[in-house]
Every structure is written in C-alpha cells, then in structure tokens.
Write a protein that holds these residues in place. Structure first.
Motif, mmCIF file in Angstrom:
data_model
loop_
_atom_site.group_PDB
_atom_site.id
_atom_site.type_symbol
_atom_site.label_atom_id
_atom_site.label_comp_id
_atom_site.label_asym_id
_atom_site.label_seq_id
_atom_site.Cartn_x
_atom_site.Cartn_y
_atom_site.Cartn_z
ATOM 1 N N HIS A 73 56.098 60.888 29.228
ATOM 2 C CA HIS A 73 54.875 61.510 28.691
ATOM 3 C C HIS A 73 54.627 61.125 27.232
ATOM 4 O O HIS A 73 53.516 61.195 26.752
ATOM 5 C CB HIS A 73 54.897 63.032 28.871
ATOM 6 C CG HIS A 73 55.849 63.734 27.968
ATOM 7 N ND1 HIS A 73 57.179 63.919 28.288
ATOM 8 C CD2 HIS A 73 55.674 64.279 26.760
ATOM 9 C CE1 HIS A 73 57.768 64.555 27.306
ATOM 10 N NE2 HIS A 73 56.890 64.794 26.361
ATOM 11 N N GLU A 74 55.680 60.675 26.525
ATOM 12 C CA GLU A 74 55.501 60.206 25.154
ATOM 13 C C GLU A 74 54.847 58.831 25.110
ATOM 14 O O GLU A 74 54.178 58.489 24.142
ATOM 15 C CB GLU A 74 56.838 60.159 24.427
ATOM 16 C CG GLU A 74 57.465 61.526 24.220
ATOM 17 C CD GLU A 74 58.865 61.464 23.658
ATOM 18 O OE1 GLU A 74 59.148 62.241 22.733
ATOM 19 O OE2 GLU A 74 59.677 60.641 24.134
ATOM 20 N N GLU A 76 52.336 57.704 26.789
ATOM 21 C CA GLU A 76 50.870 57.715 26.839
ATOM 22 C C GLU A 76 50.258 58.041 25.475
ATOM 23 O O GLU A 76 49.064 57.860 25.278
ATOM 24 C CB GLU A 76 50.358 58.650 27.935
ATOM 25 C CG GLU A 76 50.753 60.083 27.773
ATOM 26 C CD GLU A 76 50.320 60.946 28.949
ATOM 27 O OE1 GLU A 76 49.311 60.615 29.606
ATOM 28 O OE2 GLU A 76 50.989 61.947 29.205
ATOM 29 N N GLN A 77 51.064 58.462 24.523
ATOM 30 C CA GLN A 77 50.595 58.762 23.172
ATOM 31 C C GLN A 77 50.621 57.533 22.256
ATOM 32 O O GLN A 77 50.060 57.547 21.178
ATOM 33 C CB GLN A 77 51.476 59.847 22.524
ATOM 34 C CG GLN A 77 51.784 61.032 23.390
ATOM 35 C CD GLN A 77 50.605 61.942 23.591
ATOM 36 O OE1 GLN A 77 49.830 62.133 22.673
ATOM 37 N NE2 GLN A 77 50.467 62.496 24.777
ATOM 38 N N GLY A 102 50.672 57.201 31.897
ATOM 39 C CA GLY A 102 50.009 58.493 32.041
ATOM 40 C C GLY A 102 50.021 58.991 33.470
ATOM 41 O O GLY A 102 50.184 60.190 33.723
ATOM 42 N N ALA A 105 53.588 60.120 34.201
ATOM 43 C CA ALA A 105 53.812 61.388 33.503
ATOM 44 C C ALA A 105 53.164 62.537 34.270
ATOM 45 O O ALA A 105 53.755 63.617 34.410
ATOM 46 C CB ALA A 105 53.259 61.315 32.087
ATOM 47 N N GLN A 106 51.967 62.317 34.786
ATOM 48 C CA GLN A 106 51.275 63.354 35.548
ATOM 49 C C GLN A 106 52.041 63.701 36.825
ATOM 50 O O GLN A 106 52.114 64.861 37.217
ATOM 51 C CB GLN A 106 49.848 62.912 35.897
ATOM 52 C CG GLN A 106 49.041 63.992 36.579
ATOM 53 C CD GLN A 106 48.868 65.221 35.709
ATOM 54 O OE1 GLN A 106 48.413 65.129 34.579
ATOM 55 N NE2 GLN A 106 49.248 66.384 36.222
ATOM 56 N N TYR A 108 55.286 63.596 37.220
ATOM 57 C CA TYR A 108 56.403 64.451 36.818
ATOM 58 C C TYR A 108 55.918 65.872 36.518
ATOM 59 O O TYR A 108 56.576 66.854 36.872
ATOM 60 C CB TYR A 108 57.139 63.876 35.608
ATOM 61 C CG TYR A 108 58.155 62.827 35.967
ATOM 62 C CD1 TYR A 108 59.396 63.179 36.491
ATOM 63 C CD2 TYR A 108 57.882 61.479 35.775
ATOM 64 C CE1 TYR A 108 60.329 62.212 36.820
ATOM 65 C CE2 TYR A 108 58.820 60.506 36.106
ATOM 66 C CZ TYR A 108 60.035 60.884 36.628
ATOM 67 O OH TYR A 108 60.958 59.926 36.960
ATOM 68 N N GLU A 109 54.778 65.994 35.868
ATOM 69 C CA GLU A 109 54.221 67.330 35.600
ATOM 70 C C GLU A 109 53.889 68.048 36.898
ATOM 71 O O GLU A 109 54.148 69.248 37.035
ATOM 72 C CB GLU A 109 52.972 67.212 34.726
ATOM 73 C CG GLU A 109 53.270 66.925 33.282
ATOM 74 C CD GLU A 109 52.007 66.927 32.439
ATOM 75 O OE1 GLU A 109 51.118 67.767 32.662
ATOM 76 O OE2 GLU A 109 51.923 66.072 31.536
#
Length: 122
Positions: A73-74, A76-77, A102, A105-106, A108-109
């Motif tokens: 998730h880091e 995508e920043q 991204g 990361a989504q 995993y969320e």
C-alpha cells in the motif's frame, strides 16, 4: 503436535492470475482450487470458509516491495518517472513501481475486511 487452541477462520487464495469472465465469475484454476478447498474444509468439519478476496500474482509489485523495503500500500504513494521514461532517457531518477500496486493493495484490504469481522465474533 496439534494446537487445540488454534482455530481456522478461513483460507485465503494467493498467487493467481487475475482473470474474470464477462459475468464476473472466477475462471479456470481459481474456480477449481476454490471448489477443492471448500470440499476439504467441509470434510474437516470446520465452518471456516474460503475468503472471496483473491490476491493476484504480480511479481513486479512483489519485487518493488522487496527492492524498496515498502509494503504494497506504500507503493501506490510513490511519485516519480515511469520506467519507460527512464529507459528512453526522457526522465531521470528511480522509476515508480508497477501501476498495479494499488490493485494489489486493494485486494489485501478486501481480505482484511473479510477476516476482521469473522475474528471479532469469536
């Protein structure tokens, strides 16, 4: 040795190519693996489930996480030039990782959102 204190909440599926058919159904290997896992869980007599969230196989994202020492998730920043700009010589600096970060990361969320309520009800 069996840990009788351990409780299986569910099974997460990782490392699959991301493909969905036009109806939004899982295709190919994912569907077959899900079916087999569900049968195994029923045979074991557990109410654990196969979580709906599937983490895709994305080696470029995994490599970027390792190389940068960052969580998915880091990534995508991160801002900077695209890899093809650096390769063409039109930009300098460390290229940003895959644009797929991204999406991973989504996933995993989404998986965490499925696990947390199941854990809290016990």
């Amino acid at each position: 040795m069996i840990n009788e204190q351990l409780e299986l909440l569910g099974v997460a599926m990782f490392g699959f190519q991301y493909r969905v058919n036009r109806k939004g159904d899982e295709v190919g290997q994912r569907r077959e693996v899900r079916r087999e896992l569900e049968e195994d869980l029923r045979a074991a007599g557990t109410d654990a489930l196969v979580f709906n969230s599937v983490i895709r196989y994305m080696p470029s994202v995994a490599k970027a996480c390792r190389d940068r020492g960052q969580l998915v998730h880091e990534l995508e920043q991160v801002e900077g030039p695209k890899w093809w700009e650096v390769r063409a010589g039109t930009a300098k600096g460390r290229p940003v990782p895959s644009s797929e970060a991204g999406k991973v990361a989504q996933e995993y969320e989404d998986l965490a959102a499925l696990i947390a309520p199941r854990r809290c009800r016990r």
